[in-house]
Structure formats: C-alpha cells, structure tokens
Scaffold this motif. Structure first.
Motif, PDB file in Angstrom:
ATOM      1  N   GLY A   1       0.825  -1.200   0.000  1.00  0.00           N
ATOM      2  CA  GLY A   1       0.000   0.000   0.000  1.00  0.00           C
ATOM      3  C   GLY A   1       0.862   1.253   0.000  1.00  0.00           C
ATOM      4  O   GLY A   1       2.076   1.193   0.153  1.00  0.00           O
ATOM      5  N   ALA A   2       0.204   2.387  -0.170  1.00  0.00           N
ATOM      6  CA  ALA A   2       0.925   3.654  -0.253  1.00  0.00           C
ATOM      7  C   ALA A   2       1.572   3.962   1.083  1.00  0.00           C
ATOM      8  O   ALA A   2       0.961   3.781   2.137  1.00  0.00           O
ATOM      9  CB  ALA A   2      -0.027   4.764  -0.663  1.00  0.00           C
ATOM     10  N   VAL A   3       2.795   4.431   1.058  1.00  0.00           N
ATOM     11  CA  VAL A   3       3.463   4.832   2.280  1.00  0.00           C
ATOM     12  C   VAL A   3       3.560   6.333   2.389  1.00  0.00           C
ATOM     13  O   VAL A   3       3.932   6.851   3.423  1.00  0.00           O
ATOM     14  CB  VAL A   3       4.861   4.191   2.372  1.00  0.00           C
ATOM     15  N   VAL A   4       3.278   7.028   1.280  1.00  0.00           N
ATOM     16  CA  VAL A   4       3.245   8.477   1.281  1.00  0.00           C
ATOM     17  C   VAL A   4       1.901   8.908   0.693  1.00  0.00           C
ATOM     18  O   VAL A   4       1.551   8.510  -0.410  1.00  0.00           O
ATOM     19  CB  VAL A   4       4.401   9.072   0.448  1.00  0.00           C
ATOM     20  N   SER A   5       1.190   9.703   1.447  1.00  0.00           N
ATOM     21  CA  SER A   5      -0.135  10.153   1.033  1.00  0.00           C
ATOM     22  C   SER A   5      -0.081  11.628   0.679  1.00  0.00           C
ATOM     23  O   SER A   5       0.410  12.442   1.466  1.00  0.00           O
ATOM     24  CB  SER A   5      -1.136   9.919   2.159  1.00  0.00           C
ATOM     25  N   GLN A   6      -0.572  11.980  -0.488  1.00  0.00           N
ATOM     26  CA  GLN A   6      -0.556  13.367  -0.931  1.00  0.00           C
ATOM     27  C   GLN A   6      -1.988  13.803  -1.223  1.00  0.00           C
ATOM     28  O   GLN A   6      -2.759  13.082  -1.846  1.00  0.00           O
ATOM     29  CB  GLN A   6       0.322  13.510  -2.176  1.00  0.00           C
ATOM     30  N   HIS A   7      -2.292  15.016  -0.786  1.00  0.00           N
ATOM     31  CA  HIS A   7      -3.663  15.518  -0.917  1.00  0.00           C
ATOM     32  C   HIS A   7      -3.656  17.019  -1.163  1.00  0.00           C
ATOM     33  O   HIS A   7      -2.849  17.736  -0.552  1.00  0.00           O
ATOM     34  CB  HIS A   7      -4.433  15.216   0.377  1.00  0.00           C
ATOM     35  N   PRO A   8      -4.484  17.552  -2.056  1.00  0.00           N
ATOM     36  CA  PRO A   8      -5.452  16.835  -2.888  1.00  0.00           C
ATOM     37  C   PRO A   8      -4.787  16.258  -4.137  1.00  0.00           C
ATOM     38  O   PRO A   8      -3.654  16.587  -4.435  1.00  0.00           O
ATOM     39  CB  PRO A   8      -6.439  17.950  -3.258  1.00  0.00           C
ATOM     40  N   SER A   9      -5.487  15.441  -4.839  1.00  0.00           N
ATOM     41  CA  SER A   9      -4.938  14.875  -6.071  1.00  0.00           C
ATOM     42  C   SER A   9      -5.125  15.847  -7.235  1.00  0.00           C
ATOM     43  O   SER A   9      -4.349  15.845  -8.188  1.00  0.00           O
ATOM     44  CB  SER A   9      -5.598  13.530  -6.388  1.00  0.00           C
ATOM     45  N   ARG A  10      -6.193  16.608  -7.162  1.00  0.00           N
ATOM     46  CA  ARG A  10      -6.442  17.616  -8.193  1.00  0.00           C
ATOM     47  C   ARG A  10      -6.998  18.861  -7.517  1.00  0.00           C
ATOM     48  O   ARG A  10      -7.786  18.759  -6.583  1.00  0.00           O
ATOM     49  CB  ARG A  10      -7.483  17.120  -9.205  1.00  0.00           C
ATOM     50  N   VAL A  11      -6.595  20.013  -8.023  1.00  0.00           N
ATOM     51  CA  VAL A  11      -7.170  21.250  -7.515  1.00  0.00           C
ATOM     52  C   VAL A  11      -7.201  22.275  -8.638  1.00  0.00           C
ATOM     53  O   VAL A  11      -6.243  22.389  -9.406  1.00  0.00           O
ATOM     54  CB  VAL A  11      -6.399  21.769  -6.280  1.00  0.00           C
ATOM     55  N   ILE A  12      -8.309  22.967  -8.709  1.00  0.00           N
ATOM     56  CA  ILE A  12      -8.456  24.063  -9.656  1.00  0.00           C
ATOM     57  C   ILE A  12      -8.703  25.319  -8.838  1.00  0.00           C
ATOM     58  O   ILE A  12      -9.574  25.337  -7.966  1.00  0.00           O
ATOM     59  CB  ILE A  12      -9.634  23.821 -10.624  1.00  0.00           C
ATOM     60  N   CYS A  13      -7.946  26.348  -9.094  1.00  0.00           N
ATOM     61  CA  CYS A  13      -8.132  27.576  -8.325  1.00  0.00           C
ATOM     62  C   CYS A  13      -8.065  28.775  -9.259  1.00  0.00           C
ATOM     63  O   CYS A  13      -7.580  28.678 -10.389  1.00  0.00           O
ATOM     64  CB  CYS A  13      -7.078  27.684  -7.228  1.00  0.00           C
ATOM     65  N   LYS A  14      -8.521  29.875  -8.748  1.00  0.00           N
ATOM     66  CA  LYS A  14      -8.491  31.101  -9.540  1.00  0.00           C
ATOM     67  C   LYS A  14      -7.180  31.829  -9.333  1.00  0.00           C
ATOM     68  O   LYS A  14      -6.553  31.740  -8.267  1.00  0.00           O
ATOM     69  CB  LYS A  14      -9.662  31.997  -9.152  1.00  0.00           C
ATOM     70  N   SER A  15      -6.786  32.551 -10.323  1.00  0.00           N
ATOM     71  CA  SER A  15      -5.554  33.316 -10.261  1.00  0.00           C
ATOM     72  C   SER A  15      -5.594  34.277  -9.074  1.00  0.00           C
ATOM     73  O   SER A  15      -6.603  34.923  -8.809  1.00  0.00           O
ATOM     74  CB  SER A  15      -5.394  34.092 -11.567  1.00  0.00           C
ATOM     75  N   GLY A  16      -4.501  34.304  -8.329  1.00  0.00           N
ATOM     76  CA  GLY A  16      -4.409  35.192  -7.182  1.00  0.00           C
ATOM     77  C   GLY A  16      -4.683  34.526  -5.852  1.00  0.00           C
ATOM     78  O   GLY A  16      -4.357  35.076  -4.799  1.00  0.00           O
ATOM     79  N   THR A  17      -5.252  33.341  -5.888  1.00  0.00           N
ATOM     80  CA  THR A  17      -5.516  32.625  -4.639  1.00  0.00           C
ATOM     81  C   THR A  17      -4.323  31.737  -4.288  1.00  0.00           C
ATOM     82  O   THR A  17      -3.413  31.538  -5.085  1.00  0.00           O
ATOM     83  CB  THR A  17      -6.778  31.765  -4.748  1.00  0.00           C
ATOM     84  N   SER A  18      -4.361  31.216  -3.062  1.00  0.00           N
ATOM     85  CA  SER A  18      -3.292  30.323  -2.599  1.00  0.00           C
ATOM     86  C   SER A  18      -3.822  28.904  -2.465  1.00  0.00           C
ATOM     87  O   SER A  18      -4.991  28.696  -2.140  1.00  0.00           O
ATOM     88  CB  SER A  18      -2.741  30.812  -1.252  1.00  0.00           C
ATOM     89  N   VAL A  19      -2.954  27.967  -2.688  1.00  0.00           N
ATOM     90  CA  VAL A  19      -3.324  26.555  -2.623  1.00  0.00           C
ATOM     91  C   VAL A  19      -2.322  25.809  -1.756  1.00  0.00           C
ATOM     92  O   VAL A  19      -1.117  25.990  -1.916  1.00  0.00           O
ATOM     93  CB  VAL A  19      -3.317  25.935  -4.041  1.00  0.00           C
ATOM     94  N   LYS A  20      -2.847  24.977  -0.878  1.00  0.00           N
ATOM     95  CA  LYS A  20      -1.976  24.186  -0.010  1.00  0.00           C
ATOM     96  C   LYS A  20      -2.049  22.714  -0.401  1.00  0.00           C
ATOM     97  O   LYS A  20      -3.131  22.151  -0.553  1.00  0.00           O
ATOM     98  CB  LYS A  20      -2.380  24.339   1.456  1.00  0.00           C
ATOM     99  N   ILE A  21      -0.882  22.114  -0.517  1.00  0.00           N
ATOM    100  CA  ILE A  21      -0.783  20.693  -0.838  1.00  0.00           C
ATOM    101  C   ILE A  21      -0.116  19.988   0.340  1.00  0.00           C
ATOM    102  O   ILE A  21       0.905  20.460   0.849  1.00  0.00           O
ATOM    103  CB  ILE A  21       0.059  20.479  -2.120  1.00  0.00           C
ATOM    104  N   GLU A  22      -0.694  18.874   0.757  1.00  0.00           N
ATOM    105  CA  GLU A  22      -0.161  18.143   1.909  1.00  0.00           C
ATOM    106  C   GLU A  22       0.504  16.843   1.488  1.00  0.00           C
ATOM    107  O   GLU A  22       0.030  16.149   0.592  1.00  0.00           O
ATOM    108  CB  GLU A  22      -1.286  17.814   2.895  1.00  0.00           C
ATOM    109  N   CYS A  23       1.574  16.521   2.175  1.00  0.00           N
ATOM    110  CA  CYS A  23       2.284  15.263   1.952  1.00  0.00           C
ATOM    111  C   CYS A  23       2.497  14.613   3.318  1.00  0.00           C
ATOM    112  O   CYS A  23       3.142  15.194   4.181  1.00  0.00           O
ATOM    113  CB  CYS A  23       3.619  15.536   1.270  1.00  0.00           C
ATOM    114  N   ARG A  24       1.919  13.443   3.486  1.00  0.00           N
ATOM    115  CA  ARG A  24       2.002  12.749   4.771  1.00  0.00           C
ATOM    116  C   ARG A  24       2.730  11.421   4.635  1.00  0.00           C
ATOM    117  O   ARG A  24       2.490  10.669   3.677  1.00  0.00           O
ATOM    118  CB  ARG A  24       0.610  12.460   5.325  1.00  0.00           C
ATOM    119  N   SER A  25       3.604  11.149   5.575  1.00  0.00           N
ATOM    120  CA  SER A  25       4.226   9.829   5.628  1.00  0.00           C
ATOM    121  C   SER A  25       3.341   8.944   6.504  1.00  0.00           C
ATOM    122  O   SER A  25       2.908   9.344   7.573  1.00  0.00           O
ATOM    123  CB  SER A  25       5.638   9.930   6.197  1.00  0.00           C
ATOM    124  N   LEU A  26       3.068   7.783   6.015  1.00  0.00           N
ATOM    125  CA  LEU A  26       2.201   6.850   6.727  1.00  0.00           C
ATOM    126  C   LEU A  26       3.051   5.782   7.402  1.00  0.00           C
ATOM    127  O   LEU A  26       3.888   5.169   6.775  1.00  0.00           O
ATOM    128  CB  LEU A  26       1.226   6.196   5.740  1.00  0.00           C
TER     129      LEU A  26
END
Lengths: 118, 115
Positions: A1-26
């Motif tokens: 199984g996956a040992v590293v989890s990343q979220h979200p898998s897809r994100v669409i945002c508008k120009s000028g906004t901020s987006v956070k991506i998470e990476c977790r070790s399981l």
C-alpha cells in the motif's frame, strides 16, 4: 500500500488565490521530504527539500516566497503555492525517504497533485 | 555536475515486441544510486528498481531486465514481450550517496505499446 499520502490529487483555483498541498508519511517518521514539479510532457525537477523543524532548502531558481514549505511534524510537510498564476499550473509530487534504509532510498512518492490555475 | 540523459523521447512498439529504454548518466561521485520509475497516465510514480554503483549485476524481474554498465555509464531497461499495460512514461534517475535522497531525473521516455 501507499506509504506516502498526498492531498489533494487535483485542484483548480483562480488566479491570485493560494493553494496548499499536503504530503504525509504513513507509518513512519520523515525528517526530510522532497517536493518535485513536473510540467506536461516534461521531466520532474526538484523544487525544495523540506526539513522537519527547520527551514526548507530551495533549489536554484525556485521562489521561496512563492512556494512556501512547512514541515511542522515528522509526518507532514505542506507546500503552499501563494498568489497562484496560470504559469504555476503543473503536477506537484512529494517523496519521503524511509528510515532504516540507507540515505538514498526515496523509493516512494505521493500520488501527486495536479494544479490548474484559471 | 550530475546529469541523466534519456535520448529516446518516444518509442512505439507493437505488443509482444521487446523494447529497450536507454539511460546514460554523468557523475564524478563513486557512490551513487540509479533508479527506474514508471509513470502511467494517472500520474503517480511507480518504483521499478534501484541499483547502487558497486553492484553491476544485471537484474531480471519477470518481463523486466536491467543492464548496468559503469564503463559506459549506462543503465538500460528492457521489457520483453511488451504488453499494452506497459504503455507509460519511464524515468531513469540518479541519486548521490551524500545527498540524502534527492533524485535527478532524465527527461523520460514515453512508451506506447499498441495491440
């Protein structure tokens, strides 16, 4: 199984906004995590090395203020794309070496995050 | 400086053909690791193999085999009797022992296996 989890898998945002991506070790603690970026039909380029409890190390040419990395715990690193623009649209993927193996064992990657900025 | 070159950008074969993906690397370090990853259209990276610089033995895993030759700085990957499910982008990567897991990737080879 996956040992590293990343979220979200897809994100669409508008120009000028901020987006956070998470990476977790399981099931293991990661003092170091690596963040890569991949443009369509291109190779993966290392953006930065995330270090738990200290500042991230950025590769040459990567804007530190644009791509904020936080590694606040031994199982979580986050990449925040601030004030996103269409040119930031890309595939972002993290990896974490697994303790107990030698220092060059980045065998496992997260599943990646496809960011689209409109 | 370190570099990984995959000269073949795209390869197209018919199912059941054998195909070899080339990888040439550059480094002055004596201790390093070489990797192959598969990236299907869904985007995730699937680990295939790791080889350290002191182990030049070839390896076979099912239909996959790898040929490591330090004399030519090459780490080629062969798929025998290719299948449609092998269609993906394949990356060769290099990691130096003293860099704690950073990977330097080649440009990738897009393999298309047609039925």
């Amino acid at each position: 199984g996956a040992v590293v989890s990343q979220h979200p898998s897809r994100v669409i945002c508008k120009s000028g906004t901020s987006v956070k991506i998470e990476c977790r070790s399981l099931d293991f603690q990661a003092t170091t995590m690596f963040w890569y970026r991949q443009f369509p039909k291109k190779s993966l380029m290392l953006m930065a090395t995330s270090n738990e409890g200290s500042k991230a190390t950025y590769e040459q040419g990567v804007e530190k203020d644009k791509f904020l990395i936080n590694h606040a715990s031994l199982t979580l690193s986050t990449l925040t794309v601030t004030s996103a623009h269409p040119e930031d649209s890309s595939f972002y993927i993290c990896s974490a070496p697994i303790p107990g193996q030698d220092r060059t064992s980045p065998l496992h990657f997260g599943n990646g995050t496809r960011l689209t900025v409109t | 400086a370190q570099k990984v070159t995959q000269a073949q950008t795209e390869i197209s074969v018919v199912e059941k053909e054998d195909v070899t993906l080339d990888c040439v690397y550059e480094t002055r370090d004596t201790t390093y690791y070489l990797f192959w990853y598969k990236q299907p259209p869904s985007g995730e990276l699937v680990f295939l193999i790791r080889r350290n610089s002191f182990d030049e033995q070839n390896e076979i895993s099912g239909r996959y085999s790898w040929n490591f030759q330090k004399s030519t700085s090459s780490f080629n990957f062969t798929i025998t009797a290719s299948q449609v499910v092998d269609s993906a982008v394949y990356f060769c990567a290099l990691s130096l022992y003293n860099q704690g897991g950073k990977l330097i990737f080649g440009q990738g080879t897009e393999l298309s296996v047609k039925p």
